[in-house]
Design a protein around this motif. Sequence first.
Motif, mmCIF file in Angstrom:
data_model
loop_
_atom_site.group_PDB
_atom_site.id
_atom_site.type_symbol
_atom_site.label_atom_id
_atom_site.label_comp_id
_atom_site.label_asym_id
_atom_site.label_seq_id
_atom_site.Cartn_x
_atom_site.Cartn_y
_atom_site.Cartn_z
ATOM 1 N N CYS A 33 0.979 -1.228 0.059
ATOM 2 C CA CYS A 33 -0.006 -0.085 0.013
ATOM 3 C C CYS A 33 0.624 1.209 -0.052
ATOM 4 C CB CYS A 33 -0.939 0.012 1.279
ATOM 5 S SG CYS A 33 -1.808 1.558 1.321
ATOM 6 N N PRO A 34 0.765 2.131 -0.919
ATOM 7 C CA PRO A 34 1.520 3.379 -1.060
ATOM 8 C C PRO A 34 1.580 4.211 0.142
ATOM 9 C CG PRO A 34 0.328 3.073 -2.992
ATOM 10 C CD PRO A 34 -0.141 1.940 -2.142
ATOM 11 N N VAL A 35 0.686 4.258 0.962
ATOM 12 C CA VAL A 35 0.592 5.121 2.107
ATOM 13 C C VAL A 35 0.898 4.130 3.387
ATOM 14 C CG1 VAL A 35 -1.077 6.982 1.506
ATOM 15 C CG2 VAL A 35 -2.012 4.746 2.211
ATOM 16 N N GLY A 36 1.010 3.045 3.365
ATOM 17 C CA GLY A 36 1.303 1.956 4.635
ATOM 18 C C GLY A 36 0.045 1.689 5.419
ATOM 19 N N CYS A 37 -1.182 1.764 4.738
ATOM 20 C CA CYS A 37 -2.364 1.218 5.436
ATOM 21 C C CYS A 37 -2.190 -0.173 5.901
ATOM 22 C CB CYS A 37 -3.598 1.356 4.492
ATOM 23 S SG CYS A 37 -4.935 2.676 5.299
ATOM 24 N N ASN A 38 -2.688 -0.716 6.917
ATOM 25 C CA ASN A 38 -2.569 -1.920 7.423
ATOM 26 C C ASN A 38 -3.766 -2.956 7.477
ATOM 27 O OD1 ASN A 38 -1.544 -4.343 8.644
ATOM 28 N ND2 ASN A 38 -0.485 -3.431 10.157
ATOM 29 N N PRO A 39 -4.105 -3.456 6.195
ATOM 30 C CA PRO A 39 -5.339 -4.222 6.271
ATOM 31 C C PRO A 39 -5.278 -5.440 7.066
ATOM 32 C CG PRO A 39 -4.367 -3.739 3.908
ATOM 33 C CD PRO A 39 -3.478 -3.356 4.987
ATOM 34 N N ARG A 40 -4.321 -6.029 7.355
ATOM 35 C CA ARG A 40 -4.218 -7.292 8.574
ATOM 36 C C ARG A 40 -4.682 -6.717 9.784
ATOM 37 N NH1 ARG A 40 -1.933 -8.885 12.636
ATOM 38 N NH2 ARG A 40 -0.861 -7.259 12.932
ATOM 39 N N LYS A 61 -3.423 6.290 8.780
ATOM 40 C CA LYS A 61 -2.347 6.136 7.765
ATOM 41 C C LYS A 61 -3.051 6.869 6.325
ATOM 42 C CE LYS A 61 0.450 3.178 9.394
ATOM 43 N NZ LYS A 61 1.478 4.014 10.403
ATOM 44 N N ASN A 62 -4.281 7.081 6.291
ATOM 45 C CA ASN A 62 -4.894 7.480 4.886
ATOM 46 C C ASN A 62 -5.747 8.535 5.172
ATOM 47 O OD1 ASN A 62 -5.584 8.096 2.312
ATOM 48 N ND2 ASN A 62 -5.678 5.841 1.823
ATOM 49 N N ILE A 63 -5.528 9.811 4.811
ATOM 50 C CA ILE A 63 -6.625 10.693 5.322
ATOM 51 C C ILE A 63 -8.043 10.520 4.300
ATOM 52 C CG2 ILE A 63 -5.209 12.443 6.330
ATOM 53 C CD1 ILE A 63 -5.907 13.965 3.545
ATOM 54 N N TYR A 75 -4.010 -3.364 -8.222
ATOM 55 C CA TYR A 75 -2.503 -3.801 -8.184
ATOM 56 C C TYR A 75 -1.826 -3.358 -7.171
ATOM 57 C CZ TYR A 75 -2.600 0.754 -10.558
ATOM 58 O OH TYR A 75 -2.869 2.033 -11.275
ATOM 59 N N PHE A 76 -2.388 -2.813 -5.973
ATOM 60 C CA PHE A 76 -1.633 -2.483 -4.731
ATOM 61 C C PHE A 76 -1.959 -3.743 -3.542
ATOM 62 C CE2 PHE A 76 -2.336 2.124 -6.169
ATOM 63 C CZ PHE A 76 -0.860 2.365 -6.647
ATOM 64 N N CYS A 77 -2.613 -3.331 -2.722
ATOM 65 C CA CYS A 77 -2.686 -4.338 -1.566
ATOM 66 C C CYS A 77 -3.254 -5.688 -1.894
ATOM 67 C CB CYS A 77 -3.784 -3.776 -0.395
ATOM 68 S SG CYS A 77 -5.265 -3.171 -1.034
ATOM 69 N N MET A 78 -4.347 -5.492 -3.027
ATOM 70 C CA MET A 78 -4.909 -6.754 -3.455
ATOM 71 C C MET A 78 -3.921 -7.739 -4.238
ATOM 72 S SD MET A 78 -8.866 -5.855 -4.538
ATOM 73 C CE MET A 78 -9.322 -7.552 -5.246
ATOM 74 N N ASN A 91 -11.257 -8.688 -0.838
ATOM 75 C CA ASN A 91 -11.619 -7.694 -1.199
ATOM 76 C C ASN A 91 -11.281 -6.437 -0.380
ATOM 77 O OD1 ASN A 91 -12.727 -5.274 -2.285
ATOM 78 N ND2 ASN A 91 -14.783 -5.966 -2.590
ATOM 79 N N ILE A 92 -9.999 -5.897 -0.170
ATOM 80 C CA ILE A 92 -9.475 -5.189 0.961
ATOM 81 C C ILE A 92 -10.182 -3.685 0.807
ATOM 82 C CG2 ILE A 92 -7.373 -4.029 1.855
ATOM 83 C CD1 ILE A 92 -5.862 -6.654 1.225
ATOM 84 N N PRO A 93 -10.030 -3.078 -0.506
ATOM 85 C CA PRO A 93 -10.649 -1.912 -0.641
ATOM 86 C C PRO A 93 -12.071 -1.947 -0.284
ATOM 87 C CG PRO A 93 -9.405 -2.563 -2.671
ATOM 88 C CD PRO A 93 -9.548 -3.548 -1.915
ATOM 89 N N GLY A 94 -12.903 -2.925 -0.555
ATOM 90 C CA GLY A 94 -14.062 -3.091 -0.108
ATOM 91 C C GLY A 94 -14.470 -3.214 1.299
ATOM 92 N N VAL A 95 -13.506 -3.650 2.087
ATOM 93 C CA VAL A 95 -13.769 -3.882 3.593
ATOM 94 C C VAL A 95 -13.221 -2.533 4.174
ATOM 95 C CG1 VAL A 95 -12.672 -4.965 5.586
ATOM 96 C CG2 VAL A 95 -13.118 -6.413 3.411
ATOM 97 N N GLN A 96 -12.392 -2.047 3.563
ATOM 98 C CA GLN A 96 -12.032 -0.518 4.023
ATOM 99 C C GLN A 96 -12.949 0.437 3.871
ATOM 100 O OE1 GLN A 96 -7.946 0.555 2.643
ATOM 101 N NE2 GLN A 96 -8.737 2.522 2.401
ATOM 102 N N ALA A 97 -13.558 0.445 2.731
ATOM 103 C CA ALA A 97 -14.729 1.501 2.268
ATOM 104 C C ALA A 97 -15.881 1.283 3.281
ATOM 105 C CB ALA A 97 -14.882 1.280 0.939
ATOM 106 N N VAL A 370 -5.108 8.160 -6.575
ATOM 107 C CA VAL A 370 -5.593 8.907 -5.254
ATOM 108 C C VAL A 370 -4.517 8.476 -4.115
ATOM 109 C CG1 VAL A 370 -7.363 9.295 -3.659
ATOM 110 C CG2 VAL A 370 -7.979 9.185 -5.888
ATOM 111 N N VAL A 371 -4.361 7.224 -3.768
ATOM 112 C CA VAL A 371 -3.350 6.793 -2.862
ATOM 113 C C VAL A 371 -2.028 7.084 -3.065
ATOM 114 C CG1 VAL A 371 -3.234 4.325 -3.611
ATOM 115 C CG2 VAL A 371 -2.897 4.715 -1.192
ATOM 116 N N GLN A 372 -1.504 7.227 -4.224
ATOM 117 C CA GLN A 372 -0.111 7.542 -4.389
ATOM 118 C C GLN A 372 -0.063 9.070 -4.106
ATOM 119 O OE1 GLN A 372 -0.232 5.495 -8.352
ATOM 120 N NE2 GLN A 372 1.990 4.787 -7.703
HETATM 121 S S1 SF4 Z 1 -7.465 0.065 -0.468
HETATM 122 FE FE1 SF4 Z 1 -5.808 1.605 -0.993
HETATM 123 S S2 SF4 Z 1 -5.460 2.484 0.666
HETATM 124 FE FE2 SF4 Z 1 -6.284 0.508 1.314
HETATM 125 S S3 SF4 Z 1 -4.696 -0.784 1.772
HETATM 126 FE FE3 SF4 Z 1 -5.514 -0.999 -0.435
HETATM 127 S S4 SF4 Z 1 -3.777 0.311 -1.715
HETATM 128 FE FE4 SF4 Z 1 -3.912 0.777 0.486
#
Ligand code: SF4
Length: 391
Positions: A33-40, A61-63, A75-78, A91-97, A370-372
């Motif tokens: 993750c470009p901003v170092g968000c920690n999905p785990r 980690k991510n405003i 193509y980042f965390c997933m 589906n990490i972005p989906g969980v995060q949102a 956006v994340v970059q």
């Molecule tokens: S969804 Fe985006 S901000 Fe969240 S962990 Fe993945 S790359 Fe990082």
Amino acid sequence: MTNKKNLYLNKPQFQAELDRCLNCKAEPCMHACPVGCNPREFIELAKAQKFDMAATSIMDKNILGQTCGLVCPDYFCMKACTRRHIDFPINIPGVQATILQNYREEKAAFSPIADNGLNLAVIGAGPAGLSAAAELAKSGCKVTLFEAENKIGGAVNLIPEDRLPRDVIEKDWAYVFNPERVTLKLNTTVTDIPALLSSYDAVIVAAGEHNVMGLRIKGDEYALSYIEYLKNPQNYQTTGRVAVIGGGNVAVDCALTAKAQGAASVEMFVRRRLADMRITEAEHLDLLRREIDVSPLTSPTEIVKDGDKYKLSVCKNKIVDGKAAALEGTTITLPAFDLIIKAVGSRADEKTEHEKIIYAGDCQTGGSTVVQAVASGRAAAKEILDRITKR
Ligand code: SF4
Ligand SMILES: Cc1cc2nc3c(=O)[nH]c(=O)nc-3n(C[C@H](O)[C@H](O)[C@H](O)COP(=O)(O)OP(=O)(O)OC[C@H]3O[C@@H](n4cnc5c(N)ncnc54)[C@H](O)[C@@H]3O)c2cc1C
């Protein structure tokens, strides 16, 4: 728009994604993750029903945590998710949102910050500028954030609403916005960047890339820029034929939007091969689902106005030494387009070299995500503070 999508996970989907997480100690998702968000971490907190802590873990980690949850590419965390080796990635972005949509407080709890006596200007309230301003505020600076438009968000406001509802970035920003430290000046275009140094200790420029590239062909003026189109697609609604020139994700957004607005047919003209299109798997699928025609290895050569329609001439290309080159004798003219949209890229303004002026986001790195841009804004804030405090 007619192609409504479910943006957030429902309860069973959400629980299933939490359960599938393998809790990898190496945290490959965080490192990707470009901003170092920690999905785990935020998934473990959500599993333990500690949703407020999960939300804080993301936002620390991510405003723009919810915005990114809805628009981060795969193509980042997933891509780094270990689960992809078993069946398919979480589906990490989906969980995060979903965590932020359902369980976040309206505003972060700010601890008192000691003023460091520094006064900085940030130009542009897109992801990079917002991130830079938030980081400077956390360090104790006073910040003035200048934005030319009447709202925050920058290019994020061009992302079609069916992917990103307009209020999401506002909600993210409201959570971190500290009015005691940051003054937001909307409708204020900075025209002389060095002049700001007479009132501010340093300047961060996060002005994006707003100079749309032309097609360099006769009749270029008849093609509408993607910025004009995506700002107000309803103004260009047509039930006729639409051509989109370009093969990136912005071109895909234009094509899908035109189709959703009622166009009978939408054709994308792409200079290189299908495999060279810089789009995600989900975008490829959307093009298929929405029946968008894609003509690869095809470049426009001329646009001619023909009554209230446009004729578009195109030629075929071949790839020579990795570059697209026109094939002689292949030009044909396609009549009766109602709208031609150009989405072949954009450029930043010229930069001013100065020790106390630093660039961040797309204007520094070229078109990104956006994340970059959030990561770049934060890094720029740290670097400029380093520079001016080491004097
Ligand atoms: S969804 Fe985006 S901000 Fe969240 S962990 Fe993945 S790359 Fe990082
Ligand atoms: C159609 C489209 C779809 C996209 N889809 C995605 C996606 O799905 N996922 C993803 O992660 N990314 C996506 N992006 C990319 C993402 O939006 C950008 O990478 C990101 O917004 C860049 O942020 P930034 O802050 O660097 O610049 P910008 O967002 O461009 O913000 C720059 C800001 O600076 C302001 N400004 C410029 N000059 C001045 C001045 N002189 N004075 C004051 N203000 C000024 C502008 O008005 C603007 O608000 C998409 C972009 C577009 C155009």
